[in-house]
Design a protein around this motif. Structure first.
Motif, PDB file in Angstrom:
ATOM      1  N   ASN B  66      55.482  61.070  73.867  1.00  0.00           N
ATOM      2  CA  ASN B  66      56.180  61.854  72.843  1.00  0.00           C
ATOM      3  C   ASN B  66      56.522  61.090  71.566  1.00  0.00           C
ATOM      4  O   ASN B  66      57.037  61.679  70.606  1.00  0.00           O
ATOM      5  CB  ASN B  66      57.440  62.472  73.448  1.00  0.00           C
ATOM      6  N   LEU B  67      56.245  59.802  71.550  1.00  0.00           N
ATOM      7  CA  LEU B  67      56.459  59.031  70.327  1.00  0.00           C
ATOM      8  C   LEU B  67      55.557  59.558  69.214  1.00  0.00           C
ATOM      9  O   LEU B  67      54.380  59.828  69.443  1.00  0.00           O
ATOM     10  CB  LEU B  67      56.108  57.554  70.556  1.00  0.00           C
ATOM     11  N   ARG B  68      56.099  59.656  68.016  1.00  0.00           N
ATOM     12  CA  ARG B  68      55.299  60.148  66.886  1.00  0.00           C
ATOM     13  C   ARG B  68      54.514  58.987  66.276  1.00  0.00           C
ATOM     14  O   ARG B  68      54.960  58.358  65.314  1.00  0.00           O
ATOM     15  CB  ARG B  68      56.218  60.783  65.843  1.00  0.00           C
ATOM     16  N   LEU B  69      53.348  58.720  66.849  1.00  0.00           N
ATOM     17  CA  LEU B  69      52.531  57.578  66.437  1.00  0.00           C
ATOM     18  C   LEU B  69      51.194  57.995  65.838  1.00  0.00           C
ATOM     19  O   LEU B  69      50.434  57.166  65.377  1.00  0.00           O
ATOM     20  CB  LEU B  69      52.241  56.685  67.652  1.00  0.00           C
ATOM     21  N   GLU B  71      48.699  60.276  63.318  1.00  0.00           N
ATOM     22  CA  GLU B  71      48.670  60.947  62.028  1.00  0.00           C
ATOM     23  C   GLU B  71      47.831  62.210  62.137  1.00  0.00           C
ATOM     24  O   GLU B  71      46.642  62.156  62.450  1.00  0.00           O
ATOM     25  CB  GLU B  71      48.065  59.991  60.978  1.00  0.00           C
ATOM     26  N   SER B  79      53.151  63.337  67.910  1.00  0.00           N
ATOM     27  CA  SER B  79      52.831  62.646  69.163  1.00  0.00           C
ATOM     28  C   SER B  79      51.380  62.922  69.547  1.00  0.00           C
ATOM     29  O   SER B  79      50.743  63.837  69.017  1.00  0.00           O
ATOM     30  CB  SER B  79      53.752  63.122  70.281  1.00  0.00           C
ATOM     31  N   TYR B 158      46.805  50.832  64.194  1.00  0.00           N
ATOM     32  CA  TYR B 158      48.211  51.185  64.088  1.00  0.00           C
ATOM     33  C   TYR B 158      48.915  50.685  65.361  1.00  0.00           C
ATOM     34  O   TYR B 158      49.644  51.433  66.026  1.00  0.00           O
ATOM     35  CB  TYR B 158      48.264  52.722  63.967  1.00  0.00           C
TER      36      TYR B 158
END
Lengths: 164, 164
Positions: B66-69, B71, B79, B158
């Motif tokens: 669920n981490l917004r990593l 794009e 996520s 990233y």
């Protein structure tokens, strides 16, 4: 287990590669994208934190280039210089991220100006140390601040974390 | 800068990819090597330390997925589940390494048996959470204990570090 008493000044992630290709200049209306490439060797992703200074660089470079992380053809663990392999340096500010809930924050990262200066000094020192150690090893590096468009081919990335 | 008061139970490195291919069975005299592959999504390299238990897994899986990593096409950070992207899990015991001089040591790594058990539970939980969240996301994973022969193509890896 050991405790860490203080935050690091720099964080690196190391991956072994058979080949790695990195964009150093994106395409624009006048020219095509430019890339650097290495064959067998090591990719070093690097991020500096607030408080990092030039003082940490010599130990850091010496440590990274001399760690026995590479498997020679005979199966022995040797350094990238001993292999001899090539080195690709990738500036990677995202490594400094810390999550707050679902979002990543980069509050501990060094300022862009200081980061750029340290990165250039780090690259120079790597080139100098490698040149002194082996004529067969080359150092390539990415452009600080760019999107690091990377292609990696490995026989096992053998990923390591090293903090300084 | 914050201090870390204790060692982590698990270390993960996260990289974004356009495509990633991982060997899950090496070639032998009877058959060719076998691979799994994902297209756009996230590679999660994972290592468990001594003392890690099943208790950390639910929070860990929920956090990682669920981490917004990632794009999105519109430039928004979302996520991997929201993207929707795919997930490739790569067991990577080398992430637990600590240098002693020029050599890497892995004294804090979990035992092979416990690591295998936790890895399988981690994979199952990822599959379960992803299936519940989105029909469009798939989870692929490497074989614990194998050499992780990996090929990665990115539009910027990233790279992030997350410890639990």
């Amino acid at each position: 287990m050991t405790e860490r008493s203080s935050s690091p000044a720099a964080r690196t992630v190391l991956q072994q590669c058979l080949q790695a290709r990195l964009q150093v200049k994106p395409a624009d209306e006048h020219s095509e994208a430019q890339f650097v490439q290495i064959d067998r060797g090591m990719v070093i992703y690097i991020c500096f934190f607030k408080g990092a200074t030039d003082e940490i660089l010599p130990k850091m470079v010496s440590s990274l280039l001399n760690l026995r992380l590479c498997e020679s053809d005979s199966g022995r663990m040797v350094s990238v210089v001993e292999l001899p392999g090539s080195v690709l340096l990738v500036p990677q500010a995202t490594l400094g991220g810390k999550n707050k809930g679902r979002a990543m924050q980069y509050h501990n990262n060094i300022s862009k100006e200081d980061g750029l200066r340290l990165y250039h000094a780090f690259v120079s020192l790597c080139e100098k140390e490698v040149t002194a150690a082996s004529a067969e090893v080359t150092v390539k590096h990415g452009t600080y601040g760019n999107r690091q468009v990377l292609k990696l081919d490995t026989n096992g990335p053998y990923t390591h974390l090293m903090e300084f």
